[in-house]
Design a protein around this motif. Structure first.
Motif, short mmCIF file in Angstrom:
data_model
loop_
_atom_site.label_atom_id
_atom_site.label_comp_id
_atom_site.label_asym_id
_atom_site.label_seq_id
_atom_site.Cartn_x
_atom_site.Cartn_y
_atom_site.Cartn_z
N VAL A 40 3.48 2.26 38.29
CA VAL A 40 4.28 2.46 37.07
C VAL A 40 4.65 1.11 36.47
O VAL A 40 5.39 0.33 37.08
CB VAL A 40 5.56 3.26 37.38
N GLY A 41 4.15 0.83 35.30
CA GLY A 41 4.47 -0.42 34.61
C GLY A 41 5.70 -0.26 33.75
O GLY A 41 5.85 0.73 33.03
N LEU A 42 6.62 -1.22 33.86
CA LEU A 42 7.79 -1.23 32.99
C LEU A 42 7.40 -1.97 31.71
O LEU A 42 7.08 -3.16 31.75
CB LEU A 42 8.92 -1.97 33.71
N LEU A 43 7.40 -1.23 30.62
CA LEU A 43 6.96 -1.82 29.35
C LEU A 43 8.05 -2.69 28.74
O LEU A 43 9.22 -2.43 28.97
CB LEU A 43 6.60 -0.70 28.37
N ARG A 44 7.70 -3.71 27.89
CA ARG A 44 6.30 -4.02 27.67
C ARG A 44 5.81 -5.19 28.51
O ARG A 44 4.64 -5.42 28.64
CB ARG A 44 6.11 -4.38 26.18
N GLY A 45 6.77 -5.93 29.09
CA GLY A 45 6.44 -7.20 29.72
C GLY A 45 5.45 -7.16 30.88
O GLY A 45 4.85 -8.18 31.21
N SER A 46 5.27 -5.98 31.49
CA SER A 46 4.41 -5.92 32.68
C SER A 46 2.96 -5.63 32.37
O SER A 46 2.15 -5.53 33.29
CB SER A 46 4.95 -4.85 33.64
N PHE A 47 2.60 -5.50 31.09
CA PHE A 47 1.25 -4.97 30.80
C PHE A 47 0.11 -5.88 31.26
O PHE A 47 -0.94 -5.41 31.66
CB PHE A 47 1.12 -4.58 29.32
N VAL A 48 0.31 -7.18 31.23
CA VAL A 48 -0.76 -8.08 31.68
C VAL A 48 -0.81 -8.11 33.20
O VAL A 48 -1.87 -8.00 33.82
CB VAL A 48 -0.56 -9.51 31.13
N PHE A 49 0.34 -8.20 33.82
CA PHE A 49 0.45 -8.22 35.28
C PHE A 49 -0.16 -6.96 35.88
O PHE A 49 -0.96 -7.03 36.83
CB PHE A 49 1.93 -8.34 35.65
N ILE A 50 0.18 -5.83 35.34
CA ILE A 50 -0.31 -4.56 35.90
C ILE A 50 -1.84 -4.48 35.75
O ILE A 50 -2.53 -4.00 36.65
CB ILE A 50 0.42 -3.35 35.25
N ALA A 51 -2.35 -5.00 34.66
CA ALA A 51 -3.81 -4.96 34.43
C ALA A 51 -4.54 -5.78 35.50
O ALA A 51 -5.57 -5.36 36.03
CB ALA A 51 -4.14 -5.50 33.03
N ASP A 52 -4.01 -6.94 35.82
CA ASP A 52 -4.63 -7.77 36.86
C ASP A 52 -4.40 -7.19 38.25
O ASP A 52 -5.29 -7.20 39.09
CB ASP A 52 -4.09 -9.21 36.78
N LEU A 53 -3.20 -6.68 38.47
CA LEU A 53 -2.84 -6.16 39.80
C LEU A 53 -3.69 -4.95 40.19
O LEU A 53 -4.23 -4.91 41.30
CB LEU A 53 -1.34 -5.80 39.82
N VAL A 54 -3.84 -3.99 39.31
CA VAL A 54 -4.60 -2.78 39.68
C VAL A 54 -6.07 -3.10 39.93
O VAL A 54 -6.73 -2.44 40.73
CB VAL A 54 -4.47 -1.61 38.67
N ARG A 55 -6.58 -4.16 39.28
CA ARG A 55 -7.98 -4.52 39.54
C ARG A 55 -8.16 -5.21 40.88
O ARG A 55 -9.27 -5.30 41.38
CB ARG A 55 -8.51 -5.38 38.39
N GLU A 56 -7.07 -5.67 41.47
CA GLU A 56 -7.12 -6.18 42.85
C GLU A 56 -6.93 -5.05 43.86
O GLU A 56 -6.99 -5.28 45.06
CB GLU A 56 -6.04 -7.26 43.08
N LEU A 57 -6.65 -3.85 43.36
CA LEU A 57 -6.44 -2.69 44.24
C LEU A 57 -7.57 -1.68 44.03
O LEU A 57 -7.36 -0.47 44.06
CB LEU A 57 -5.08 -2.04 43.95
N ASP A 161 7.66 -12.06 26.60
CA ASP A 161 7.86 -12.51 25.22
C ASP A 161 9.19 -13.21 24.99
O ASP A 161 10.14 -13.08 25.76
CB ASP A 161 7.83 -11.31 24.27
N TYR A 162 9.20 -13.92 23.88
CA TYR A 162 10.47 -14.34 23.28
C TYR A 162 10.44 -13.79 21.85
O TYR A 162 9.62 -14.21 21.05
CB TYR A 162 10.62 -15.87 23.27
N ALA A 163 11.31 -12.81 21.57
CA ALA A 163 11.34 -12.13 20.28
C ALA A 163 9.93 -11.66 19.88
O ALA A 163 9.48 -11.87 18.75
CB ALA A 163 11.95 -13.02 19.20
N GLN A 164 9.24 -11.06 20.84
CA GLN A 164 7.90 -10.46 20.67
C GLN A 164 6.76 -11.48 20.54
O GLN A 164 5.61 -11.09 20.35
CB GLN A 164 7.85 -9.46 19.49
N ARG A 165 7.07 -12.73 20.70
CA ARG A 165 6.00 -13.74 20.61
C ARG A 165 5.59 -14.23 22.00
O ARG A 165 6.31 -14.10 22.96
CB ARG A 165 6.49 -14.93 19.77
N ASN A 166 4.40 -14.81 22.03
CA ASN A 166 3.88 -15.53 23.22
C ASN A 166 3.47 -14.65 24.41
O ASN A 166 3.18 -15.17 25.49
CB ASN A 166 4.86 -16.60 23.72
N ARG A 167 3.40 -13.34 24.21
CA ARG A 167 2.96 -12.47 25.30
C ARG A 167 1.52 -12.77 25.70
O ARG A 167 1.10 -12.50 26.82
CB ARG A 167 3.02 -10.99 24.88
N ASN A 168 0.75 -13.29 24.76
CA ASN A 168 -0.69 -13.47 24.98
C ASN A 168 -1.07 -14.83 25.58
O ASN A 168 -2.25 -15.13 25.70
CB ASN A 168 -1.44 -13.26 23.67
#
Ligand code: IMP
Ligand code: MG
Length: 178
Positions: A40-57, A161-168
């Protein structure tokens, strides 16, 4: 208009990658590879982490779900009131669940969301946070697994993010106002 800032690199993409491999080994050892796992990913900040993590599982039968809790808005301070904005789509009752958070700061978000999920009677619930700022804690809670402990700095990147920026940004950096 927000104040201008620069981002100082703090944790490289390579270091994050290596740490996720270690974390995946621990998760595998805890849950085993036989049973299904609801991640279960806590949105929105975990979306990159979860994508990498599940591919290691990849050897685990993983289901991915998301939950959204209210957060800082555009501010740098925790609101301390946590509301569920968007709920899970699937069932977690009687199932193994791994809650994935980007960063544990005051701890209010993790505390409240864990409480909420426990109310749904999972078989086993564990938590993982990429980052932890232990010096900021206001409620006593710690994720089962933590990627990196960091000092009291405001960070961005790798989904955060900081105010929705820099997530990428592919790395974690700290915000420095100029
Ligand atoms: P807590 O409820 O205070 O633990 O806050 C958790 C949430 O605040 C995290 O999921 C993040 O979304 C956000 N947060 C905490 N620290 C930072 C930071 O340094 N940068 C960006 N967001 C942060
Ligand atoms: Mg968040």
């Amino acid at each position: 208009m927000s104040q201008p800032y620069v981002i100082d690199k703090m944790i490289s993409a390579k270091a994050i990658d290596a740490r996720i491999e270690e974390l995946a080994r621990e998760i595998r050892a805890t849950f085993g590879t036989e049973e299904k796992l609801v991640v279960v990913g806590l949105l929105r900040g975990s979306f990159v982490f979860i994508a990498d993590l599940v591919r290691e599982l990849e050897d685990i039968n993983v289901e991915v779900d998301f939950i959204e809790a209210s957060s800082y808005g555009d501010k740098m301070e925790s609101s301390r009131e946590v509301r569920i904005l968007s709920d899970l789509r699937g069932e977690i009752s009687g199932r193994n669940v791994l809650l994935v958070e980007d960063i544990v700061d005051t701890g209010h978000t993790l505390f409240q969301v864990v409480k909420y999920l426990k109310g749904r009677s999972p078989k086993r619930l564990e938590t993982i946070a990429l980052l932890d700022k232990p010096s900021r804690r206001e409620v006593e809670i710690k994720a089962t697994w933590t990627g990196f402990e960091i000092p009291d700095e405001f960070v961005v990147g790798y989904g955060i993010d900081y105010a929705q920026r820099n997530r990428n940004l592919p790395y974690i950096g700290k915000v420095r106002f100029t």
